[in-house]
Design a protein around this motif. Structure first.
Motif, mmCIF file in Angstrom:
data_model
loop_
_atom_site.group_PDB
_atom_site.id
_atom_site.type_symbol
_atom_site.label_atom_id
_atom_site.label_comp_id
_atom_site.label_asym_id
_atom_site.label_seq_id
_atom_site.Cartn_x
_atom_site.Cartn_y
_atom_site.Cartn_z
ATOM 1 N N VAL A 95 25.379 11.408 16.160
ATOM 2 C CA VAL A 95 26.210 11.226 17.339
ATOM 3 C C VAL A 95 25.645 10.087 18.188
ATOM 4 C CG1 VAL A 95 27.101 12.307 19.443
ATOM 5 C CG2 VAL A 95 26.830 13.666 17.360
ATOM 6 N N ASN A 96 26.520 9.192 18.624
ATOM 7 C CA ASN A 96 26.163 8.159 19.592
ATOM 8 C C ASN A 96 26.866 8.509 20.893
ATOM 9 O OD1 ASN A 96 24.637 6.199 17.899
ATOM 10 N ND2 ASN A 96 26.560 6.174 16.768
ATOM 11 N N ALA A 97 26.104 8.815 21.935
ATOM 12 C CA ALA A 97 26.697 9.327 23.162
ATOM 13 C C ALA A 97 26.247 8.535 24.381
ATOM 14 C CB ALA A 97 26.335 10.800 23.341
ATOM 15 N N THR A 98 27.133 8.425 25.365
ATOM 16 C CA THR A 98 26.812 7.834 26.652
ATOM 17 C C THR A 98 27.237 8.808 27.739
ATOM 18 O OG1 THR A 98 28.946 6.686 26.762
ATOM 19 C CG2 THR A 98 27.094 5.472 25.830
ATOM 20 N N GLY A 99 26.481 8.819 28.833
ATOM 21 C CA GLY A 99 26.812 9.720 29.924
ATOM 22 C C GLY A 99 26.317 11.137 29.719
ATOM 23 N N TYR A 100 25.403 11.313 28.767
ATOM 24 C CA TYR A 100 24.821 12.624 28.503
ATOM 25 C C TYR A 100 23.298 12.539 28.648
ATOM 26 C CZ TYR A 100 29.302 13.950 26.453
ATOM 27 O OH TYR A 100 30.638 14.225 26.247
ATOM 28 N N ARG A 101 22.672 13.656 28.981
ATOM 29 C CA ARG A 101 21.221 13.682 29.091
ATOM 30 C C ARG A 101 20.564 13.404 27.752
ATOM 31 N NH1 ARG A 101 19.912 18.938 32.960
ATOM 32 N NH2 ARG A 101 21.104 18.219 34.778
ATOM 33 N N ARG A 102 21.187 13.904 26.702
ATOM 34 C CA ARG A 102 20.687 13.634 25.365
ATOM 35 C C ARG A 102 21.725 12.804 24.641
ATOM 36 N NH1 ARG A 102 18.659 17.714 20.540
ATOM 37 N NH2 ARG A 102 18.532 16.107 18.940
ATOM 38 N N SER A 103 21.305 11.665 24.131
ATOM 39 C CA SER A 103 22.248 10.773 23.469
ATOM 40 C C SER A 103 22.267 10.961 21.964
ATOM 41 C CB SER A 103 21.901 9.316 23.793
ATOM 42 O OG SER A 103 20.595 9.016 23.344
ATOM 43 N N ALA A 104 21.736 12.098 21.520
ATOM 44 C CA ALA A 104 21.741 12.406 20.081
ATOM 45 C C ALA A 104 21.106 11.279 19.293
ATOM 46 C CB ALA A 104 23.160 12.682 19.602
ATOM 47 N N ASP A 105 19.888 10.889 19.687
ATOM 48 C CA ASP A 105 19.242 9.744 19.063
ATOM 49 C C ASP A 105 18.699 10.034 17.673
ATOM 50 O OD1 ASP A 105 17.189 11.395 19.794
ATOM 51 O OD2 ASP A 105 16.353 10.061 21.304
ATOM 52 N N LYS A 106 18.752 11.284 17.264
ATOM 53 C CA LYS A 106 18.294 11.611 15.922
ATOM 54 C C LYS A 106 19.429 12.258 15.139
ATOM 55 C CE LYS A 106 13.640 12.547 17.652
ATOM 56 N NZ LYS A 106 12.596 13.568 17.827
ATOM 57 N N PRO A 107 19.590 11.892 13.883
ATOM 58 C CA PRO A 107 20.633 12.529 13.084
ATOM 59 C C PRO A 107 20.287 13.978 12.773
ATOM 60 C CG PRO A 107 19.283 11.119 11.708
ATOM 61 C CD PRO A 107 18.824 10.898 13.116
ATOM 62 N N VAL A 108 21.296 14.759 12.479
ATOM 63 C CA VAL A 108 21.116 16.173 12.147
ATOM 64 C C VAL A 108 21.583 16.385 10.711
ATOM 65 C CG1 VAL A 108 21.742 18.538 12.723
ATOM 66 C CG2 VAL A 108 21.519 16.829 14.537
ATOM 67 N N LEU A 109 20.787 17.052 9.926
ATOM 68 C CA LEU A 109 21.122 17.351 8.539
ATOM 69 C C LEU A 109 20.936 18.840 8.313
ATOM 70 C CD1 LEU A 109 21.911 16.003 5.804
ATOM 71 C CD2 LEU A 109 19.470 15.920 5.285
ATOM 72 N N LYS A 110 22.032 19.557 8.013
ATOM 73 C CA LYS A 110 21.949 21.001 7.835
ATOM 74 C C LYS A 110 22.779 21.441 6.637
ATOM 75 C CE LYS A 110 21.264 22.313 12.701
ATOM 76 N NZ LYS A 110 21.763 23.178 13.812
ATOM 77 N N ASP A 111 22.342 22.529 6.014
ATOM 78 C CA ASP A 111 23.132 23.172 4.970
ATOM 79 C C ASP A 111 24.015 24.222 5.627
ATOM 80 O OD1 ASP A 111 22.016 21.740 2.839
ATOM 81 O OD2 ASP A 111 20.316 23.114 2.701
ATOM 82 N N ILE A 112 25.310 24.182 5.339
ATOM 83 C CA ILE A 112 26.249 25.128 5.921
ATOM 84 C C ILE A 112 26.824 26.012 4.820
ATOM 85 C CG2 ILE A 112 28.330 25.412 7.319
ATOM 86 C CD1 ILE A 112 27.865 22.706 8.494
ATOM 87 N N PRO A 113 26.616 27.329 4.903
ATOM 88 C CA PRO A 113 27.140 28.251 3.880
ATOM 89 C C PRO A 113 28.663 28.251 3.863
ATOM 90 C CG PRO A 113 25.423 29.291 5.206
ATOM 91 C CD PRO A 113 25.792 28.014 5.908
ATOM 92 N N PRO A 114 29.251 28.747 2.795
ATOM 93 C CA PRO A 114 30.712 28.788 2.666
ATOM 94 C C PRO A 114 31.369 29.536 3.829
ATOM 95 C CG PRO A 114 29.657 29.360 0.594
ATOM 96 C CD PRO A 114 28.577 29.296 1.613
ATOM 97 N N GLY A 115 32.390 28.917 4.424
ATOM 98 C CA GLY A 115 33.170 29.563 5.461
ATOM 99 C C GLY A 115 32.471 29.753 6.790
ATOM 100 N N LYS A 116 31.264 29.229 6.945
ATOM 101 C CA LYS A 116 30.509 29.432 8.164
ATOM 102 C C LYS A 116 30.735 28.299 9.164
ATOM 103 C CE LYS A 116 28.474 33.284 7.023
ATOM 104 N NZ LYS A 116 28.722 34.554 7.759
ATOM 105 N N LYS A 117 30.537 28.623 10.453
ATOM 106 C CA LYS A 117 30.653 27.657 11.539
ATOM 107 C C LYS A 117 29.359 27.710 12.332
ATOM 108 C CE LYS A 117 33.791 26.413 15.337
ATOM 109 N NZ LYS A 117 35.041 26.807 16.041
#
Length: 205
Positions: free
Chosen positions: A53-75
Motif C-alpha cells: 500500500v502507498n498511502a498519504t495522509g495516514y500515520r502509517r504509510s504502509a512502507d513495508k509490503p505484507v505477504l500472508k497465506d490466506i486459507p480457503p474462504g477466509k477473510k
C-alpha cells in the motif's frame, strides 16, 4: 475523503488451467480514523497474497509490503491505516496473488543473505507491470551502457519481499514507496522525477 485504488492481480495458474472470477477481494473495514484493509480468499485453495500500500495522509504509510497465506474462504486483516487529522487521505495498492506457497521454509536471515548475493555492488531496478517510468529508466540505462538488473515484483514478489527485509532499517513512516525502486549499489532510491537527472545520478558511480 478521496480514495484511489490501484488493483493489480497476477494469478499464477498451472498449464491448461484458467483463472475464473475474482480470487482475492480487498475491502475496507473502517472504525473512526482507522481503516483496516481486509483480504478475502474467494477460492477453495490456500493463496499466498502479497499486498503493498502507498498511502498519504495516514500515520502509517504502509512502507513495508505484507505477504500472508490466506486459507480457503477466509477473510483476514492485512494492514491498518490511521488517518492524520486535518489532512486529505488517499492510498493505492498493488495486489499479487500466487496459488503456490513460495518461500515458506526460508527464514528472515536466509532471505537477507539471498538478496545480498543478488544486489551486492550492482544497480538493480524493482519494477511493476505497466510502469512506464520503470521501462523508460531501464531503456535509458541500456542506451547508456550502464549495466543493471531488473526484477519485476509481479513475477517474483518473494525477491521484492527479501529486498524490503534487507533495507527495512532505513524505512520510516515518512517513506513513500514509488516505482521503480532503485538499488544504487549502496543506497535505495524510491522513484524519480526527471529521467535525465536520475541517469546522471546512477552514472556517477
Amino acid at each position: 475523503m478521496a480514495k484511489r485504488l490501484l488493483f493489480i492481480s497476477i494469478l499464477f495458474v498451472s498449464l491448461g488451467s484458467y483463472a475464473q472470477g475474482l480470487k482475492v477481494l480487498i475491502t475496507e473495514k473502517k472504525k473512526g480514523k482507522r481503516t483496516v484493509l481486509m483480504a478475502e480468499n474467494k477460492t477453495g485453495d490456500t493463496l499466498n497474497v502479497f499486498l503493498m500500500v502507498n498511502a498519504t495522509g495516514y500515520r502509517r504509510s504502509a512502507d513495508k509490503p505484507v505477504l500472508k497465506d490466506i486459507p480457503p474462504g477466509k477473510k483476514i486483516p492485512m494492514i491498518t491505516l490511521i488517518e492524520i487529522a486535518d489532512q486529505e487521505s488517499s492510498y493505492t495498492y498493488d495486489l499479487i496473488v500466487n496459488e503456490e506457497q513460495r518461500n515458506v521454509n526460508i527464514t528472515h536471515d536466509k532471505q537477507v543473505k539471498d538478496i545480498e548475493k543478488n544486489i551486492k555492488n550492482r544497480l538493480v531496478l524493482f519494477s511493476t507491470e505497466d510502469c512506464e517510468q520503470c521501462t523508460a529508466l531501464s531503456e535509458a540505462l541500456t542506451e547508456k551502457r550502464l549495466e543493471h538488473r531488473v526484477f519485476n515484483i509481479n513475477e517474483d514478489p518473494v525477491i521484492y519481499r527479501q529486498f524490503m527485509a534487507f533495507i527495512e532499517r532505513k524505512l520510516t513512516n515518512e517513506t513513500k514507496i514509488r516505482f521503480p525502486v532503485i538499488w544504487n549499489r549502496t543506497e535505495t532510491i524510491f522513484g524519480y522525477e526527471a529521467l535525465e537527472d536520475i541517469i546522471n545520478l546512477l552514472g556517477d558511480k
